[in-house]
Design a protein around this motif. Structure first.
Motif, mmCIF file in Angstrom:
data_model
loop_
_atom_site.group_PDB
_atom_site.id
_atom_site.type_symbol
_atom_site.label_atom_id
_atom_site.label_comp_id
_atom_site.label_asym_id
_atom_site.label_seq_id
_atom_site.Cartn_x
_atom_site.Cartn_y
_atom_site.Cartn_z
ATOM 1 N N SER A 101 -69.349 -0.576 -6.493
ATOM 2 C CA SER A 101 -68.674 -0.482 -5.197
ATOM 3 C C SER A 101 -69.572 -0.924 -4.040
ATOM 4 O O SER A 101 -69.092 -1.472 -3.066
ATOM 5 C CB SER A 101 -68.203 0.950 -4.980
ATOM 6 O OG SER A 101 -69.221 1.847 -5.350
ATOM 7 N N GLY A 102 -70.891 -0.714 -4.154
ATOM 8 C CA GLY A 102 -71.783 -1.006 -3.022
ATOM 9 C C GLY A 102 -72.348 -2.403 -3.040
ATOM 10 O O GLY A 102 -71.946 -3.258 -3.826
ATOM 11 N N GLU A 103 -73.305 -2.648 -2.139
ATOM 12 C CA GLU A 103 -74.037 -3.921 -2.099
ATOM 13 C C GLU A 103 -74.990 -3.978 -3.290
ATOM 14 O O GLU A 103 -75.589 -2.973 -3.664
ATOM 15 C CB GLU A 103 -74.846 -4.013 -0.804
ATOM 16 C CG GLU A 103 -74.023 -4.433 0.398
ATOM 17 C CD GLU A 103 -73.548 -5.882 0.292
ATOM 18 O OE1 GLU A 103 -74.393 -6.788 0.275
ATOM 19 O OE2 GLU A 103 -72.322 -6.089 0.197
ATOM 20 N N GLN A 104 -75.147 -5.149 -3.872
ATOM 21 C CA GLN A 104 -76.049 -5.338 -5.007
ATOM 22 C C GLN A 104 -76.928 -6.543 -4.659
ATOM 23 O O GLN A 104 -76.607 -7.667 -5.009
ATOM 24 C CB GLN A 104 -75.200 -5.588 -6.248
ATOM 25 C CG GLN A 104 -75.521 -4.933 -7.563
ATOM 26 C CD GLN A 104 -76.200 -3.588 -7.567
ATOM 27 O OE1 GLN A 104 -75.969 -2.770 -6.706
ATOM 28 N NE2 GLN A 104 -77.045 -3.342 -8.550
ATOM 29 N N PRO A 105 -78.042 -6.305 -3.940
ATOM 30 C CA PRO A 105 -78.815 -7.432 -3.399
ATOM 31 C C PRO A 105 -79.269 -8.447 -4.451
ATOM 32 O O PRO A 105 -79.316 -9.634 -4.176
ATOM 33 C CB PRO A 105 -80.020 -6.761 -2.728
ATOM 34 C CG PRO A 105 -80.013 -5.341 -3.176
ATOM 35 C CD PRO A 105 -78.629 -5.005 -3.591
ATOM 36 N N GLU A 106 -79.547 -7.966 -5.699
ATOM 37 C CA GLU A 106 -80.071 -8.900 -6.706
ATOM 38 C C GLU A 106 -78.975 -9.618 -7.496
ATOM 39 O O GLU A 106 -79.261 -10.395 -8.384
ATOM 40 C CB GLU A 106 -81.052 -8.182 -7.654
ATOM 41 C CG GLU A 106 -80.479 -7.024 -8.452
ATOM 42 C CD GLU A 106 -80.472 -5.702 -7.693
ATOM 43 O OE1 GLU A 106 -81.069 -4.748 -8.178
ATOM 44 O OE2 GLU A 106 -79.850 -5.623 -6.617
ATOM 45 N N VAL A 107 -77.689 -9.363 -7.145
ATOM 46 C CA VAL A 107 -76.582 -9.982 -7.867
ATOM 47 C C VAL A 107 -75.744 -10.826 -6.901
ATOM 48 O O VAL A 107 -75.309 -10.328 -5.871
ATOM 49 C CB VAL A 107 -75.671 -8.892 -8.510
ATOM 50 C CG1 VAL A 107 -74.519 -9.537 -9.270
ATOM 51 C CG2 VAL A 107 -76.486 -7.998 -9.432
ATOM 52 N N PRO A 108 -75.510 -12.123 -7.222
ATOM 53 C CA PRO A 108 -74.660 -12.948 -6.352
ATOM 54 C C PRO A 108 -73.282 -12.303 -6.192
ATOM 55 O O PRO A 108 -72.741 -11.759 -7.161
ATOM 56 C CB PRO A 108 -74.542 -14.273 -7.108
ATOM 57 C CG PRO A 108 -75.602 -14.261 -8.146
ATOM 58 C CD PRO A 108 -75.966 -12.836 -8.419
ATOM 59 N N SER A 109 -72.721 -12.379 -4.992
ATOM 60 C CA SER A 109 -71.480 -11.654 -4.717
ATOM 61 C C SER A 109 -70.328 -12.090 -5.628
ATOM 62 O O SER A 109 -69.455 -11.297 -5.938
ATOM 63 C CB SER A 109 -71.090 -11.805 -3.251
ATOM 64 O OG SER A 109 -70.869 -13.167 -2.957
ATOM 65 N N GLU A 110 -70.366 -13.349 -6.107
ATOM 66 C CA GLU A 110 -69.265 -13.792 -6.981
ATOM 67 C C GLU A 110 -69.347 -13.175 -8.386
ATOM 68 O O GLU A 110 -68.433 -13.326 -9.188
ATOM 69 C CB GLU A 110 -69.175 -15.322 -7.059
ATOM 70 C CG GLU A 110 -70.372 -16.023 -7.662
ATOM 71 C CD GLU A 110 -71.414 -16.429 -6.600
ATOM 72 O OE1 GLU A 110 -72.198 -17.344 -6.877
ATOM 73 O OE2 GLU A 110 -71.420 -15.800 -5.509
#
Length: 235
Positions: free
Chosen positions: A211-220
């Motif tokens: 559900s949250g931001e995942q800085p190390e994972v591309p948003s797609e």
């Protein structure tokens, strides 16, 4: 461009199914049924300790040490209650048996929102599908009870495979069961290291349910909900 995929593999816990209530609540209810009062918070804390210790001593349900999941979980449950101050062996054994049985049914599990619909749509589009989960041998039965088993060509638990994620060998077994090369497969799960990164290390695609931001994972590659999956694949 649409991803060319032939196989989707799925994690289960907190991806497709989740506990209906915190574990401490289920354990406290079981204790009450045996006339024992233990606060749920105490049981949750004791469980984390007992589970962690058992996982270190006997990884992957003690499969390599000839233990098997029934005995493995029995030890975890008894130790959870001992750490919480319950020491009557007869009661401990009865509770361990009952809880092992209860977590095998749909009684303690519910579907993650979007799970049923997403699996149905993926199935309709002709993807081969399988489960790759760090779970014990009860997994197949749980999926049947929860109405999800029919979507999958195979169910691979870490206990059956002999390897637990992030070990790439459990994914390799899944790929060979499906007869699909890693580049035409994608894994869906909620754990960054065990699901997302482990599948990618093998050359598979993967999506992270979070559900949250995942800085190390591309948003797609991030799925705020399961209902986002097909749009990510088909964009």
């Amino acid at each position: 461009a649409m991803l060319r995929l032939r196989l989707l593999t799925w994690d289960v816990k907190d991806t497709l199914l989740r506990l209906r209530q915190p574990l401490g609540e289920s354990y406290a209810a079981e204790a009450r049924a045996h006339g024992v009062q233990v606060p749920p918070e105490t049981l949750s804390r004791s469980f984390r300790e007992a589970y962690g210790e058992q996982s270190r001593r006997f990884p992957n349900y003690g499969r390599g040490q000839g233990l098997g999941s029934r005995q493995w979980w029995g030890n975890v449950v008894k130790q959870t209650f001992r750490l919480s101050g319950v020491h009557d062996d007869r009661v401990l054994t009865a509770m361990a048996e009952q809880l092992y049985h209860d977590f095998c049914s749909s009684r303690n599990w519910e579907l993650v929102p979007g799970a049923s619909e997403t699996l149905r749509q993926c199935h309709q589009r002709g993807f081969r599908m399988g489960v790759v989960s760090n779970f014990d041998q009860r997994l197949e039965t749980i999926l049947c009870h929860c109405g999800l088993r029919q979507h999958f060509d195979f169910v691979l638990s870490s206990e059956a495979a002999g390897f637990a994620k992030p070990d790439g060998r459990i994914f390799q077994q899944a790929l060979s069961l499906a007869g699909v090369p890693p580049g035409l497969a994608a894994h869906v799960g909620d754990d960054y290291a065990r699901d997302y990164r482990a599948a990618r290390a093998l050359g598979m695609h993967s999506f992270l349910l979070c559900s949250g931001e995942q800085p190390e994972v591309p948003s797609e590659h991030v799925l705020p909900t399961l209902s986002h999956l097909l749009a990510r694949i088909e964009k």
